[in-house]
Scaffold this motif. Structure first.
Motif, PDB file in Angstrom:
ATOM      1  N   ASP A   1       0.782  -1.686  -0.358  1.00 30.25           N
ATOM      2  CA  ASP A   1      -0.247  -0.371  -0.192  1.00 30.25           C
ATOM      3  C   ASP A   1       0.620   0.884  -0.399  1.00 30.25           C
ATOM      4  O   ASP A   1       0.232   2.342   0.154  1.00 30.25           O
ATOM      5  N   LEU A   2       2.526   1.390  -0.222  1.00 37.84           N
ATOM      6  CA  LEU A   2       3.180   2.727   0.345  1.00 37.84           C
ATOM      7  C   LEU A   2       2.622   2.763  -0.697  1.00 37.84           C
ATOM      8  O   LEU A   2       2.486   2.943  -2.490  1.00 37.84           O
ATOM      9  N   GLN A   3       3.014   4.698  -1.025  1.00 35.55           N
ATOM     10  CA  GLN A   3       2.292   5.055  -2.448  1.00 35.55           C
ATOM     11  C   GLN A   3       4.299   6.028  -2.533  1.00 35.55           C
ATOM     12  O   GLN A   3       5.104   6.314  -1.647  1.00 35.55           O
ATOM     13  N   TYR A   4       3.669   7.057  -3.998  1.00 35.61           N
ATOM     14  CA  TYR A   4       5.128   7.418  -4.375  1.00 35.61           C
ATOM     15  C   TYR A   4       5.715   8.471  -3.532  1.00 35.61           C
ATOM     16  O   TYR A   4       4.708   9.144  -2.830  1.00 35.61           O
ATOM     17  N   GLY A   5       6.547   9.296  -3.174  1.00 31.49           N
ATOM     18  CA  GLY A   5       7.332   9.456  -1.981  1.00 31.49           C
ATOM     19  C   GLY A   5       7.785   9.274  -0.810  1.00 31.49           C
ATOM     20  O   GLY A   5       8.305  10.524   0.003  1.00 31.49           O
ATOM     21  N   LYS A   6       6.717   8.044  -0.827  1.00 32.84           N
ATOM     22  CA  LYS A   6       6.811   7.666   0.946  1.00 32.84           C
ATOM     23  C   LYS A   6       8.625   7.093   1.260  1.00 32.84           C
ATOM     24  O   LYS A   6       8.597   6.664  -0.189  1.00 32.84           O
ATOM     25  N   PRO A   7       9.398   6.888   2.450  1.00 35.17           N
ATOM     26  CA  PRO A   7      10.162   6.668   2.417  1.00 35.17           C
ATOM     27  C   PRO A   7      10.851   5.793   1.803  1.00 35.17           C
ATOM     28  O   PRO A   7      11.630   4.977   1.595  1.00 35.17           O
ATOM     29  N   ARG A   8      10.107   4.634   2.514  1.00 42.59           N
ATOM     30  CA  ARG A   8      10.388   3.014   2.505  1.00 42.59           C
ATOM     31  C   ARG A   8       9.804   2.759   0.811  1.00 42.59           C
ATOM     32  O   ARG A   8       9.708   1.761   0.575  1.00 42.59           O
TER      33      ARG A   8
END
Length: 229
Positions: free
Chosen positions: A88-95
């Motif tokens: 579910d991670l999104q563009y621009g997030k560190p991980r």
């Protein structure tokens, strides 16, 4: 590296390939696991240093390092809910960059690497979606998926700039367009397999189905890499 007195040959020597991959995977997993590098770092680092001093003379002691981490509440074991969170991670997030680096490790980081949208952001403008034949009632659904992990990939910076707003199917079909046709076809097939991009549609109409298919492939790959079964 210091413990073993390694030189720059470690970065490229075939003799050290497996060791490099083991070290790299451990670092990436430690960055993906919430809380590993949060509080209690002095205690953690002391335990890691002890494990390296005692067991790191012949290779990266990943098993001993993880054994030292677990009693400190820094286990690198992942569960199904954590896989869901990564997907579910999104563009621009560190991980996000770390997750893509673990999933698709075919890049040299000696040069700049970008997180790129498989289907470029410009294709999600409402005018562009309408022109592509997407019903207006689905516009919000498309926008909700635009920045999700299954629509992201890693690309060298120069390649990402050249790709711009080109449809992914067109861009992939153009890979190695100047070389022998059989070699170009083999290169494209390898690229699709390495990046879970099989089934990229020619039209935006097929984007949601592609998104879910690639998400399932990413899940399977992550489960294998992180030992979740």
């Amino acid at each position: 590296v210091k413990r073993r007195g390694l030189d720059e040959a470690y970065l490229s020597s075939d003799a050290h390939k497996q060791d490099r991959e083991t070290l790299r995977a451990w670092v990436l997993r430690s960055l993906l696991k919430p809380g590993v590098w949060g509080s209690g770092q002095d205690t953690l680092l002391a335990a890691l240093r002890k494990a390296i001093r005692e067991h790191g003379s012949a290779g990266f002691p990943v098993d001993q390092l993880e054994a030292a981490m677990a009693p400190l509440g820094k286990s690198l074991k992942f569960g199904g809910e954590e896989i869901d969170g990564l997907l579910d991670l999104q563009y621009g997030k560190p991980r996000t960059f770390v997750t893509l680096s673990l999933l698709y490790p075919k890049f040299s980081f000696e040069s700049e690497v970008h997180v790129d949208h498989v289907f470029p952001q410009k294709l999600f403008y409402k005018k562009a979606l309408g022109a592509a034949g997407v019903p207006s009632e689905q516009f919000d659904d498309y926008l909700a998926l635009m920045n999700g992990l299954p629509n992201l990939q890693l690309l060298p910076g120069k390649v990402n700039i050249q790709k711009q707003a080109v449809m992914p199917r067109v861009w992939i079909d153009g890979l190695d367009s100047g070389s022998d046709s059989s070699q170009a076809a083999a290169h494209r097939e390898a690229y699709l397999a390495e990046h879970d991009l099989h089934g990229v549609p020619e039209s935006m109409v097929g984007f949601p189905e592609f998104y879910e298919t690639r998400k399932a492939r990413m899940r399977e790959r992550l489960e294998g890499l992180l030992g979740v079964r």
